[in-house]
Scaffold this active site. Sequence first.
Site, PDB file in Angstrom:
ATOM      1  N   TYR A   1     -15.307 -38.415  16.985  1.00  0.00           N
ATOM      2  CA  TYR A   1     -14.891 -39.022  18.247  1.00  0.00           C
ATOM      3  C   TYR A   1     -13.410 -39.364  18.226  1.00  0.00           C
ATOM      4  CZ  TYR A   1     -19.867 -39.532  19.155  1.00  0.00           C
ATOM      5  OH  TYR A   1     -21.191 -39.278  19.366  1.00  0.00           O
ATOM      6  N   GLU A   2     -12.805 -39.289  19.400  1.00  0.00           N
ATOM      7  CA  GLU A   2     -11.377 -39.569  19.541  1.00  0.00           C
ATOM      8  C   GLU A   2     -11.008 -40.981  19.077  1.00  0.00           C
ATOM      9  OE1 GLU A   2      -9.651 -39.723  23.556  1.00  0.00           O
ATOM     10  OE2 GLU A   2      -8.609 -37.892  22.993  1.00  0.00           O
ATOM     11  N   SER A   3     -11.986 -41.871  19.041  1.00  0.00           N
ATOM     12  CA  SER A   3     -11.723 -43.250  18.621  1.00  0.00           C
ATOM     13  C   SER A   3     -11.555 -43.365  17.106  1.00  0.00           C
ATOM     14  CB  SER A   3     -12.874 -44.136  19.068  1.00  0.00           C
ATOM     15  OG  SER A   3     -14.114 -43.596  18.620  1.00  0.00           O
TER      16      SER A   3
ATOM     17  N   GLY B   1      -6.116 -37.408  24.357  1.00  0.00           N
ATOM     18  CA  GLY B   1      -5.886 -36.493  23.242  1.00  0.00           C
ATOM     19  C   GLY B   1      -6.106 -35.027  23.586  1.00  0.00           C
TER      20      GLY B   1
END
Lengths: 257, 257, 328, 328
Positions: free
Chosen positions: A54-56, A134
């Site tokens: 995940y982008e997190s 992103g």
Amino acid sequence: MTVPALAPTSSEVLAVVASRELAGKRTVFAGIGLPTLAASLAHLTVAPGLEVVYESGVCGAHPSHLPETIADSVLITDAEAVISMPALFGYVLQGGHIDVGFLGAAQIDRWGNLNSSVIGDWHRPDVRLPGSGGAIEVMANSREVFVVMRRHEPRSLTDALDFCTSPGPDRARADGIRPRGAGVTRVITELGLLARGGPGEELRLTAVHPGVTVDQVRAATGWELDVADGLAVIEPPTIAELRLLRDTVDPDRIYLR
Amino acid sequence: MTVPALAPTSSEVLAVVASRELAGKRTVFAGIGLPTLAASLAHLTVAPGLEVVYESGVCGAHPSHLPETIADSVLITDAEAVISMPALFGYVLQGGHIDVGFLGAAQIDRWGNLNSSVIGDWHRPDVRLPGSGGAIEVMANSREVFVVMRRHEPRSLTDALDFCTSPGPDRARADGIRPRGAGVTRVITELGLLARGGPGEELRLTAVHPGVTVDQVRAATGWELDVADGLAVIEPPTIAELRLLRDTVDPDRIYLR
Amino acid sequence: MDTQTDATGRTTRARTTPGTTAPDKTMSLRDAIARYVHDGDTVCVEGFTHLIPTAAGHEIIRQGRRGLTVVRMTADIVVDQMLAADCVTTLVSSFVGNSSAGSLGELRRRVEDGRLTFEEYSHYGMVCRYLAGAQRLPFYPLRSYGGSDLPRVNGQLRKVTSPYPGPDGEPEHVYVVPPVNPDVTIVHAQRADRSGNTHVWGLTGVQAEAVYAARTAIVVVEEIVDASVVRSDPNRTLIPAHAVDAVVVCPRGAHPSFAQGYYDRDGAFYREWAHISKDPRRLAAWLDEWVYGTEDHAAYVSKLGRDHWERLAVDEALSIPVDYGRRR
Amino acid sequence: MDTQTDATGRTTRARTTPGTTAPDKTMSLRDAIARYVHDGDTVCVEGFTHLIPTAAGHEIIRQGRRGLTVVRMTADIVVDQMLAADCVTTLVSSFVGNSSAGSLGELRRRVEDGRLTFEEYSHYGMVCRYLAGAQRLPFYPLRSYGGSDLPRVNGQLRKVTSPYPGPDGEPEHVYVVPPVNPDVTIVHAQRADRSGNTHVWGLTGVQAEAVYAARTAIVVVEEIVDASVVRSDPNRTLIPAHAVDAVVVCPRGAHPSFAQGYYDRDGAFYREWAHISKDPRRLAAWLDEWVYGTEDHAAYVSKLGRDHWERLAVDEALSIPVDYGRRR
């Protein structure tokens, strides 16, 4: 257990089609919603070792509840790794560890370039959209990119982007930058599946949903759409796929609207 | 409690002189041995808020035993922060957080340039020394650098380095690189104290230990040593300083040989 | 369930997690070296004083690898041993001393006799090479090297002009280093699960970057733990499974360096090494006895003996837990 | 000893450590904003979805700051609120949506009407600006932006030619971004000691880099803990004291975002914000009631009420400790 008596919804069809395209992939970069539904289903079917990043900064999540965002606390608790943004974007994504990146966009063109910044002129937009996040990096660094477009219409699949936020490899090369991945290789829509192999290739229609005609797809596409030899008809979601989606992946139907 | 009846040893004198130069400083980058003895003493005397940062990534150590190396496990347990090498060198050192860096070297020249790589020719050295470690970065990024040279002799304080490992700001500028800190500002030796203000200045003799003559220092220095107006005589270690060093800082006399 | 007993009689348990499909990457050190380290490879062996993968270096020696390029910030005893065993032709490093305990005898002999290709950097130069490697960047800029003689003897240290003016409006130049992308990186760590999610604490050095920079990576650990242990603290996972190819359990594999919380540094051995390595015959005898003469690291560990390990034992100092929270 | 009681009645204690000389940097949020945030400043407010320093944003609004340049990867509700309160003239950001819950109404109006200067980046572009800022580098290279229209509207995105040939032997070009060095960076975290050593867990985003990039830094925390708590786990210190100027205890200061282990995200408020912010009058009324109408964050917290916080409460999920070891 739900008996899949109901006809599959549009979301279910998109999730199932996307999941099948993940066969054999190891790592996928996905946002919450259809991409994670697809990845979760693929994990249970065609890609058992699949890891969602995940982008997190979460790797190997084991959520107790279906997450609402890519940063949901249930993704963090019990995850295998939670890493910083410099590590996520620098070491994982730019480091070349992502097989498939999922992206959405307001507009896509025939080369798989994406716009998620503005409708209208950037300096004084008609609609200001959220922007890249992103996405530019996902496009530049993933081995390939899948795009799920709920709506298949000429203003979304367009001949000319209002703004190119996330460019595919052809635009990168024209800008003097050596491209890395293939860019967008799959566009999964309510009408069918568009595909391209990589740099230099246009998106072509390779499959349609049952009952959809080529003319219908062409009319809904903003550019002169090329059709692949041996155009296929997409197999509808199987009972097994629907059961997994409905009973295991999203039993509360949070994303399976 | 030790009664400081014994005359101060050479190590004690060097540690005390160095500690006094740390008055009012906040952060010091130091290796184990005389630099940490000096910093510990300064922390108890002239620089109560002083933080020692170690090359291993330890900040705010509270060691249970006197550490043997900059990476000693006793520095890690109970530390305030332990950070990675990219953070230590990138964010702390290059980020400009170090007031004083301590460095040693096999050779130093009048501009405060240092050699810790080789004696002889680099390609086929007479003696291969350990090399830079982080010395190049400590020199380039600290506000100023202190050098403790146990031996004051012409082959160490030399007219021409065999090899310049860690250059001061003048050499950096000549190489087209904008310098940041002042470079070496203090050289503390068994004979006295050499100092310079920063770029463009030579190291000059500013103080001697009691009983040491200027001629003695000049004879022991490899270049034509300039002497400051108002040359001072260094006050010998006080009883209070010696007590702290012997009873609190290094009671087992591990470094106070 | 695997059960291993180490030299102090402590039993470590390794279990698979039921219900997951995470691949099991555990293998013996012998198999990992055989599979991932080949003659002529560029091998990165990292661990800044802490967690030095000595056991892996010894296994490379036992298997007789030749022509290696070794990349390591602080060349340490294990590098001196690999040099003496003729495994290494090129060394890329930023510090070639035996910690603060004297010299690395074999390394000095080979450099002083011109028998070793040495690419010399500073610590941050090496860190930046790993950073560029991990990020697949063509170069990485840094604020040092200006005026140093190193660029004169190391052609890889080059300059770039910034496209932004400096604070005085004039063009600004900086040195850059190229990426390093080792064929294999080997690191030692405290614990990992079977798929390679690795917990590291204490000095973490440049291990994550060195692993991400590599084409393949071997993680050697003090113990394999259940995935639930790793997952109770995901921020402690310095190296995620997707970056790891092989997980090797090898208790005390970092000796004579240390593993924070497991055993302390063997300072006496460091001091002794200055003497052993000074004399080529004594060094050869040491290798015969302790590396070629031991079947594997477990044999090396027992040969050192219980009393030796007792001297390096540490008391417990547990971290106070943090609460990750669980949705109701 | 300071004692604070939060909305759920939990008491947090803050103690100084006897016997240390570490400076005490604790102060109220009001004092920290008054001292470190000035009209016209460049203010970085970081926290990637997690630990967003909302309370600090509200205090900036209460103190009526003007002409700020706000730097933040994901412009979120707090940025929309600061825009509506006329604090901000320039926004530097890479995502300007209300998470996945609709739009930021005020931000859209101001951009679409040309009333806000917007410097648009991608997420990694922002990360690299912080990396360059923290490392005081003149630029930072990255592998994206090639072919994007962003460099056409953002002149800060420039190119550099690598001094090393590419894999095909041809010259290689990459985009670079310039450093950002905010006048002040504000982050929220779970716990810190009084001198600023800060423990962060869960999503750690780019907080460390944003703090190191800044000239001054304010850390707002859920609780101040004894230094011994921090020191039991020094690897958890994401932000060391030397990088911190002010430590502010402000429980629940990240609402409507979350603090892992302390309280969950207020998803309902995110969804509601899409409606509130769509209507300028409703937005103004919200600010009047919840920001101008509350004396400080403690008042905002009590106004939300116990039931509200009960719904966001989480159960315990403690990390399994690690052993740092202690020499005998």
